[in-house]
Design a protein around this motif. Structure first.
Motif, PDB file in Angstrom:
ATOM      1  N   THR A 197       0.260   7.513 -11.686  1.00 55.95           N
ATOM      2  CA  THR A 197       0.221   8.938 -11.483  1.00 55.95           C
ATOM      3  C   THR A 197      -0.116   9.544 -12.806  1.00 55.95           C
ATOM      4  O   THR A 197      -0.663   8.858 -13.881  1.00 55.95           O
TER       5      THR A 197
ATOM      6  N   VAL B 137       2.374   1.892  -3.460  1.00 53.62           N
ATOM      7  CA  VAL B 137       1.569   2.790  -4.361  1.00 53.62           C
ATOM      8  C   VAL B 137       1.046   4.259  -3.787  1.00 53.62           C
ATOM      9  O   VAL B 137       0.929   4.938  -4.691  1.00 53.62           O
ATOM     10  N   TYR B 138       0.778   4.123  -2.592  1.00 58.20           N
ATOM     11  CA  TYR B 138       0.594   5.312  -2.099  1.00 58.20           C
ATOM     12  C   TYR B 138       1.715   6.671  -2.416  1.00 58.20           C
ATOM     13  O   TYR B 138       1.375   7.667  -2.779  1.00 58.20           O
ATOM     14  N   ASN B 139       2.684   6.230  -1.940  1.00 63.73           N
ATOM     15  CA  ASN B 139       3.805   7.151  -1.863  1.00 63.73           C
ATOM     16  C   ASN B 139       4.305   7.598  -3.283  1.00 63.73           C
ATOM     17  O   ASN B 139       4.575   8.720  -3.407  1.00 63.73           O
ATOM     18  N   SER B 140       4.240   6.688  -4.220  1.00 68.19           N
ATOM     19  CA  SER B 140       4.553   6.756  -5.685  1.00 68.19           C
ATOM     20  C   SER B 140       3.619   7.516  -6.292  1.00 68.19           C
ATOM     21  O   SER B 140       3.590   7.791  -7.644  1.00 68.19           O
ATOM     22  N   ASN B 141       2.223   7.571  -5.807  1.00 70.43           N
ATOM     23  CA  ASN B 141       1.013   7.961  -6.331  1.00 70.43           C
ATOM     24  C   ASN B 141       0.843   7.045  -7.597  1.00 70.43           C
ATOM     25  O   ASN B 141       0.620   7.510  -8.758  1.00 70.43           O
ATOM     26  N   PHE B 142       1.093   5.671  -7.539  1.00 66.22           N
ATOM     27  CA  PHE B 142       1.062   4.740  -8.622  1.00 66.22           C
ATOM     28  C   PHE B 142      -0.265   4.917  -9.470  1.00 66.22           C
ATOM     29  O   PHE B 142      -1.274   5.204  -8.929  1.00 66.22           O
TER      30      PHE B 142
ATOM     31  N   TYR C  60       0.799  -1.240  -0.160  1.00 67.32           N
ATOM     32  CA  TYR C  60       0.090  -0.107   0.275  1.00 67.32           C
ATOM     33  C   TYR C  60       0.883   1.380   0.022  1.00 67.32           C
ATOM     34  O   TYR C  60       0.461   2.247  -0.737  1.00 67.32           O
TER      35      TYR C  60
END
Ligand code: CO8
Length: 258
Positions: free
Chosen positions: A85, A78-83, A75
């Motif tokens: 994007t 994907v959250y931190n990389s704004n998967f 999670y």
């Protein structure tokens, strides 16, 4: 620029991008999406290009996001990389007209990518689906939103909740694709249609595209008002004068793109 996952060429005034990861059915890995974005940037900046076609292979437009690449993401990854994007949305942000020419599988992110184009031309072999629930996730690049707007709630719900694929005929019946052509003629037909669009006034085409897109994002009253403003704006262009004069004089218009 040289690319590893896409092929890029020009056909007259048309930019043609072919997704090219045949061994993975054009699964949309990060590199492919990055390269697609770069190719779109280049075509958008090139004044000689008036329309863009995105296609895949005979077997697959794209079989979705690359499952092997994303399988291990947490999670926080994907959250931190704004998967998924902004670069995944690049096709939807094009100002120039775009056509998705779809043969074979357009699944998951592949179906979502096709729906980001202005319209979809389908080969008779095309198959569309949002099978994400069958691998434990949901559409993440607009599938629940764009598909529902295109085909309505009932069919979108059935497709998203079951993962059922629809063939080209069903996709045409429900309005997902503009029309069907024989697979062997798909790319030529898409380039022909794109060439027709590119032969018209680019600023007027851009206004027409912008106006249709507002239909998806506003109320009818706001959309009609927006359309009227842009319609009035066309009368400030040299191309409106030229187009109407050419009609009256029974000759071909010579567009100035101004
Ligand atoms: N990702 C990675 N590899 C894939 C993918 C994929 N999505 N699809 C196919 N491949 C690979 C297969 O693993 C196989 O590789 P290998 O030969 O190394 O085993 C090769 O492509 C050929 O595939 P198959 O052997 O499976 O070919 P079949 O003809 O038997 O089946 C199918 C074709 C039905 C298309 C099948 O491959 C399949 O079901 N693929 C997965 C479809 C899917 O679930 N797609 C949704 C993915 S999730 C998603 O897209 C989330 C969207 C998030 C946003 C994306 C933004 C754009």
């Amino acid at each position: 620029m040289s690319y590893e996952t896409i092929l890029v060429e020009t056909r007259g005034p048309v930019g043609l991008i072919t997704l090219n990861r045949p061994k993975a059915l054009n699964a949309l890995c990060d590199q492919l999406v990055t390269e697609l974005g770069q190719a779109l940037d280049d075509f958008e900046a090139d004044q000689a290009i008036g329309a863009i076609v995105v296609t895949g292979s005979e077997r697959a437009f794209a079989a979705g996001a690359d499952i092997k690449e994303m399988a291990g993401f947490s999670y926080m990854d994907v959250y931190n990389s704004n998967f998924i994007t902004a670069k995944w949305e690049r096709l939807a942000k094009c100002r120039k007209p775009t056509i998705a020419a779809v043969a074979g599988f357009a699944l998951g992110g592949g179906c979502e990518l096709a729906m980001m184009a202005d319209f979809i031309l389908a080969a008779d072999t095309a198959k569309f689906g949002q099978p994400e629930v069958t691998i434990g996730t949901i559409p993440g690049a607009g599938g629940t939103q764009r598909l529902t707007r295109f085909v309505g709630k009932s069919k979108a719900m059935e497709m998203v909740l079951t993962g059922r694929m629809i063939d080209a005929a069903e996709a045409e019946r429900c309005g997902l694709v503009s029309r069907i052509v024989p697979a062997a003629e798909l790319v030529e037909e898409a380039v022909k249609v794109a060439t027709k669009i590119a032969s018209l006034s680019q600023p007027v085409i851009a206004m027409a595209k912008e106006a249709v897109n507002v239909a998806y994002e506003s109320t009818l009253a706001e959309g009609i008002r927006f359309e009227r403003r842009l319609f009035h704006s066309t009368f400030a262009t040299e191309d409106q004068k030229e187009g109407m004069a050419a009609f009256a004089e029974k000759r071909q218009a010579g567009w100035k793109n101004r």
